[in-house]
Design an enzyme around this catalytic site. Sequence first.
Site, PDB file in Angstrom:
ATOM      1  N   SER A  38      32.294  32.934  36.176  1.00  0.00           N
ATOM      2  CA  SER A  38      32.388  33.583  34.825  1.00  0.00           C
ATOM      3  C   SER A  38      33.162  34.723  34.650  1.00  0.00           C
ATOM      4  CB  SER A  38      30.854  34.054  34.582  1.00  0.00           C
ATOM      5  OG  SER A  38      30.566  34.716  33.268  1.00  0.00           O
ATOM      6  N   TYR A  48      23.993  40.257  37.177  1.00  0.00           N
ATOM      7  CA  TYR A  48      24.718  39.033  36.969  1.00  0.00           C
ATOM      8  C   TYR A  48      26.136  38.988  37.199  1.00  0.00           C
ATOM      9  CZ  TYR A  48      26.404  34.856  34.035  1.00  0.00           C
ATOM     10  OH  TYR A  48      26.918  33.790  34.072  1.00  0.00           O
TER      11      TYR A  48
END
Length: 228
Positions: A139, A152
């Site tokens: 990501s 995250y």
Amino acid sequence: MGKLTGKTAVVTGASSGIGAAVAEHLANEGANVVLAARRKDKLDGVVSKINGNAIAVVTDMAKKSDVDDLAKRAIEEFGQVDIYVNNAGAVLGSRIQDGQTENWDQMIDTNIKGVLYGINSTLPGMLERSSGHVVNIASVSGLEVNKVSAVYSATKFAVHALSMSLEKELARTGVRVTNISPGQVDTAIASKPSDREPLKADDIAKAVVYAVTQPDYVNVNEITVRPV
């Protein structure tokens, strides 16, 4: 005949979003596809839409036994695993000061340990054949951090680091490694809206297909896909 005819791909987190799109696009290129996720009904729905050889295997990527069984089932059905797409991921509350330790555990178990379990389950066979491709979906949150993404982002930093290290480990073995870092994608687990139009899951699937259909001597290590 597609570019991946005769190849077998495992795609995790394939019950929706990016994973479902990746599975469909790989199948369109002729690959046998093994879809993995926790929701059987969703998996079966995706399989029913795929034009080609596809099976669903209910899998919790946080459980090593499940991940090992996934690889075993893929090999039993199609003979070997040529492409492994580590897409499964959890996006939960990530602020450290909130102390949501259960969320942290779930993200670490799925986003980091699940990736490692997946690689571990299929890499020996790839090395034995001197051929294979590991694709890790990271990501842009693993490249850039904001005040609400600490844990995250840390897990996606880890995926990026694992990809870079694995590529160096596997140099000249015939096994390729690609790390793909999507920006905001319009999926069920998308983050808060921004002023940019989000990417579509198909955009990331096309990046996966691009990487895995290159000639054997080409190793696409890093792809970052952002909205304009």
